[in-house]
Design an enzyme around this catalytic site. Structure first.
Site, PDB file in Angstrom:
ATOM      1  N   ARG A  26       2.336 -36.620-101.493  1.00  0.00           N
ATOM      2  CA  ARG A  26       0.695 -37.488-101.528  1.00  0.00           C
ATOM      3  C   ARG A  26       0.655 -36.660-100.465  1.00  0.00           C
ATOM      4  NH1 ARG A  26       2.006 -43.142-100.957  1.00  0.00           N
ATOM      5  NH2 ARG A  26       3.716 -42.131 -99.686  1.00  0.00           N
ATOM      6  N   ASN A  41       2.653 -42.690-105.549  1.00  0.00           N
ATOM      7  CA  ASN A  41       4.330 -43.020-106.047  1.00  0.00           C
ATOM      8  C   ASN A  41       4.397 -44.350-107.175  1.00  0.00           C
ATOM      9  OD1 ASN A  41       4.977 -40.804-104.379  1.00  0.00           O
ATOM     10  ND2 ASN A  41       5.938 -42.629-103.282  1.00  0.00           N
TER      11      ASN A  41
END
Length: 94
Positions: A23, A41
């Site tokens: 990320r 997520n």
């Protein structure tokens, strides 16, 4: 459609993409490309990427997601294109 017309790219990265800095890496690439959005997520182990900006920049981000330099191991990226909705500020990790 013009390459500069704003669009929304929603992409789901499959593979070993959680807990490996994925990320953060996506956020860095998106900001370099001038995109706004998020990387989050999901409970099933995927990472959902939402990015808005010029189509050419979103296409480049998609190429990077599918490229060899991502953290972890991306086994597949599923994409969905839609009109830009706006309302996004910066690029955040969720």
């Amino acid at each position: 459609m013009e390459d500069t017309e704003p669009v929304r790219l929603t992409a789901w990265a499959h593979g070993r993409v959680q807990g490996v800095g994925f990320r953060w890496w996506v956020r860095s690439r998106a900001l370099e490309l001038g995109l706004v959005g998020s990387a989050a997520n999901l409970p099933d182990g995927r990472v959902e990427v939402v990015a808005e900006g010029p189509r050419a920049a979103c296409e480049r981000l998609l190429e990077l997601l599918r490229g060899p330099d991502t953290p972890g191991r991306v086994s597949a990226v599923v994409e969905r294109w839609s009109p830009a909705r706006g309302g996004l500020d910066g690029f955040v990790e969720q």
